[in-house]
Design an enzyme around this catalytic site. Structure first.
Site, PDB file in Angstrom:
ATOM      1  N   SER A 162     -93.787  55.363 -32.158  1.00 49.77           N
ATOM      2  CA  SER A 162     -94.616  56.111 -33.062  1.00 49.77           C
ATOM      3  C   SER A 162     -96.012  56.081 -32.685  1.00 49.77           C
ATOM      4  CB  SER A 162     -94.186  56.082 -34.437  1.00 49.77           C
ATOM      5  OG  SER A 162     -94.683  55.224 -35.237  1.00 49.77           O
ATOM      6  N   LYS A 200     -98.847  52.195 -39.107  1.00 49.96           N
ATOM      7  CA  LYS A 200     -99.233  53.607 -39.191  1.00 49.96           C
ATOM      8  C   LYS A 200    -100.822  53.589 -39.376  1.00 49.96           C
ATOM      9  CE  LYS A 200     -95.360  55.767 -38.667  1.00 49.96           C
ATOM     10  NZ  LYS A 200     -94.519  54.580 -38.087  1.00 49.96           N
TER      11      LYS A 200
END
EC number: 3.4.21.88
Length: 241
Positions: A162, A200
């Protein structure tokens, strides 16, 4: 001599590397330079590489290292170790021996190498959050220039894709400085709802916290403040070839 756009892009990449330890994505570069397409960014990067200011690392999407800066950006030569804060670089290296299970993160100087041995505390998801990190798995030698003089550091092995547009791939080892605070745009280790850890990009919006992936295949996830605990900020990246 660099064009205005080439100079702007080089400065943007350099500042992002200093701040996050990883280069910006092509979309971020395009927005920063107010260009309409990524093809313009490709041409600028190629020009900077041909002139010896940056180097693209093989077999790695958007992994860029700034080699030197022009005088107008305070350069004048090849970049060395950082003086005020770290000069983040992608380090090609290997893994150390396995650590004893359950060992706490610790710093061990590696004799005569200018490096410190960090414990790899486990795996971190760069994808859908996985169960929280629970035990040490191995050790890795980290250049001292990558570590700040204050605070504790630890390493984690990345699982998932990701964050590929931020230059972080599955299998990389990320170096984390332990902190419970983050600024918007920081890449952080976030503990979600007390039991799931993920890597993230952090953004606070009012009383909500958004965790952004660097891959369009993954959605941005929003949480209330009490659902997310920042456990550290990315300061470097180590890759084994």
């Amino acid at each position: 001599m660099l064009t205005k756009k080439q100079l702007q892009l080089l400065e943007f990449i350099h500042k992002r590397l200093q701040k996050d330890g990883v280069p910006p994505s092509f979309d971020e570069m395009k927005t920063a330079l107010d260009l309409r397409s990524k093809s313009g960014i490709h041409r600028l990067i190629t020009a900077l590489e041909e002139r010896g200011f940056i180097r693209r690392l093989a077999h790695r999407a958007r992994a860029i290292e700034v080699i030197r800066l022009p005088d107008s950006l305070g350069g004048g030569g090849a970049l060395g170790a950082a003086s005020d804060g770290f000069q983040p670089k992608v380090i090609a290296g290997g893994r150390g021996d396995s650590a004893d299970g359950g060992a706490a993160a610790e710093l061990k100087p590696v004799a005569d190498t200018g490096a410190t041995e960090l414990t790899i505390m486990g795996r971190i998801a760069a994808g859908v959050p996985i169960e929280a990190i629970n035990q040490a798995a191995a050790h890795v030698a980290v250049p001292n220039a990558m570590l700040s003089s204050s605070g504790q550091h630890y390493a984690l092995e990345v699982r998932g894709d990701s964050m590929i547009d931020a230059g972080i791939n599955d299998g990389d080892v990320v170096v984390i400085r332990e902190t419970d605070a983050a600024d918007n745009g920081d890449i952080v280790v976030a503990l979600v709802e007390g039991h799931e850890a993920t890597l993230k990009r952090f953004e606070r919006k009012g009383r909500m916290i958004e965790l952004h992936a660097a891959n369009p295949a993954y959605p941005t996830r929003s949480y209330t403040e009490d659902q997310v605990k920042v456990q550290g900020r990315l300061v470097g990246l180590i890759r084994t070839y």
